[in-house]
Design a protein around this motif. Structure first.
Motif, PDB file in Angstrom:
ATOM      1  N   VAL A  24      26.930  43.568  34.216  1.00  0.00           N
ATOM      2  CA  VAL A  24      27.363  42.159  34.585  1.00  0.00           C
ATOM      3  C   VAL A  24      28.454  42.540  35.324  1.00  0.00           C
ATOM      4  CG1 VAL A  24      28.515  40.104  33.703  1.00  0.00           C
ATOM      5  CG2 VAL A  24      26.529  41.107  32.509  1.00  0.00           C
ATOM      6  N   THR A  25      28.891  41.982  36.478  1.00  0.00           N
ATOM      7  CA  THR A  25      29.928  42.322  37.331  1.00  0.00           C
ATOM      8  C   THR A  25      30.704  40.931  37.917  1.00  0.00           C
ATOM      9  OG1 THR A  25      28.783  42.478  39.357  1.00  0.00           O
ATOM     10  CG2 THR A  25      29.224  44.430  38.142  1.00  0.00           C
ATOM     11  N   TYR A  28      32.882  33.855  37.112  1.00  0.00           N
ATOM     12  CA  TYR A  28      32.564  32.707  37.640  1.00  0.00           C
ATOM     13  C   TYR A  28      34.014  32.043  38.320  1.00  0.00           C
ATOM     14  CZ  TYR A  28      28.009  31.322  35.763  1.00  0.00           C
ATOM     15  OH  TYR A  28      26.851  31.282  35.269  1.00  0.00           O
ATOM     16  N   ALA A  29      33.919  31.158  38.981  1.00  0.00           N
ATOM     17  CA  ALA A  29      35.267  30.604  39.876  1.00  0.00           C
ATOM     18  C   ALA A  29      35.641  29.414  38.821  1.00  0.00           C
ATOM     19  CB  ALA A  29      34.757  29.991  41.039  1.00  0.00           C
ATOM     20  N   SER A  30      36.636  28.677  39.335  1.00  0.00           N
ATOM     21  CA  SER A  30      37.530  27.765  38.446  1.00  0.00           C
ATOM     22  C   SER A  30      36.812  26.367  38.464  1.00  0.00           C
ATOM     23  CB  SER A  30      38.910  27.770  39.075  1.00  0.00           C
ATOM     24  OG  SER A  30      39.100  27.151  40.432  1.00  0.00           O
ATOM     25  N   THR A  31      35.743  26.314  39.137  1.00  0.00           N
ATOM     26  CA  THR A  31      35.113  24.872  38.995  1.00  0.00           C
ATOM     27  C   THR A  31      33.646  25.168  38.792  1.00  0.00           C
ATOM     28  OG1 THR A  31      34.345  25.010  41.414  1.00  0.00           O
ATOM     29  CG2 THR A  31      36.508  23.737  40.967  1.00  0.00           C
ATOM     30  N   GLY A  36      31.465  31.681  41.702  1.00  0.00           N
ATOM     31  CA  GLY A  36      32.205  33.187  42.127  1.00  0.00           C
ATOM     32  C   GLY A  36      31.677  34.162  42.572  1.00  0.00           C
ATOM     33  N   ASN A  37      31.742  35.278  41.977  1.00  0.00           N
ATOM     34  CA  ASN A  37      31.060  36.634  42.483  1.00  0.00           C
ATOM     35  C   ASN A  37      30.324  37.164  41.216  1.00  0.00           C
ATOM     36  OD1 ASN A  37      33.366  37.511  40.917  1.00  0.00           O
ATOM     37  ND2 ASN A  37      33.799  39.033  42.522  1.00  0.00           N
ATOM     38  N   LEU A  38      29.949  36.161  40.110  1.00  0.00           N
ATOM     39  CA  LEU A  38      29.298  36.721  38.903  1.00  0.00           C
ATOM     40  C   LEU A  38      28.002  37.166  39.289  1.00  0.00           C
ATOM     41  CD1 LEU A  38      29.465  36.737  35.914  1.00  0.00           C
ATOM     42  CD2 LEU A  38      27.826  34.710  35.752  1.00  0.00           C
ATOM     43  N   ALA A  39      27.605  38.353  38.898  1.00  0.00           N
ATOM     44  CA  ALA A  39      26.330  39.132  39.094  1.00  0.00           C
ATOM     45  C   ALA A  39      25.667  39.542  37.909  1.00  0.00           C
ATOM     46  CB  ALA A  39      26.323  39.955  40.423  1.00  0.00           C
ATOM     47  N   ALA A  85      20.349  33.929  44.692  1.00  0.00           N
ATOM     48  CA  ALA A  85      19.426  34.779  44.362  1.00  0.00           C
ATOM     49  C   ALA A  85      19.763  36.088  45.008  1.00  0.00           C
ATOM     50  CB  ALA A  85      18.111  34.266  45.399  1.00  0.00           C
ATOM     51  N   SER A  86      20.864  36.047  46.099  1.00  0.00           N
ATOM     52  CA  SER A  86      21.306  37.458  46.557  1.00  0.00           C
ATOM     53  C   SER A  86      22.306  38.344  45.764  1.00  0.00           C
ATOM     54  CB  SER A  86      22.030  37.082  48.076  1.00  0.00           C
ATOM     55  OG  SER A  86      23.122  36.259  47.590  1.00  0.00           O
ATOM     56  N   ARG A  87      22.561  37.611  44.600  1.00  0.00           N
ATOM     57  CA  ARG A  87      23.562  38.519  43.886  1.00  0.00           C
ATOM     58  C   ARG A  87      22.913  39.314  42.875  1.00  0.00           C
ATOM     59  NH1 ARG A  87      27.347  33.285  43.167  1.00  0.00           N
ATOM     60  NH2 ARG A  87      28.497  33.961  45.027  1.00  0.00           N
TER      61      ARG A  87
END
Length: 90
Positions: A24-25, A28-31, A36-39, A85-87
């Motif tokens: 897991v990298t 999540y962002a603040s909303t 965010g960039n969760l993958a 899907a790209s993450r």
């Protein structure tokens, strides 16, 4: 939709994950709706908490991972909210 449930009996199911090897990298962002960039590296269900950080309107970054999440139908998004899907985690 990025993480669709697959056929299992008469229903759908999200993936089974080996928690010892999955990655897991990001975060999540603040909303709530902003991933965010969760993958994540596997196809288990990732469910974001709907709670807010105490004293602010910032959404919590807390999430849970569920393996073998059952759904009523095949082809249903298992993540909530859906991850792009790209993450994929490195």
């Amino acid at each position: 939709m990025a993480n669709l449930s697959t056929a299992a009996g008469g229903n759908g199911v999200a993936g089974n994950v080996n928690f010892a090897t999955r990655t897991v990298t990001g975060a999540y962002a603040s909303t709530y709706a902003d991933n965010g960039n969760l993958a994540v590296s596997d196809n288990h269900a990732v469910r974001r908490s709907v709670s807010r950080t105490h004293g602010t309107a910032t959404a919590s970054g807390v999430f849970s991972e569920t393996q073998c999440l059952r759904t009523a139908y095949v082809g249903v998004e298992a993540d909530s909210p859906a991850l792009d899907a790209s993450r994929t985690a490195a």
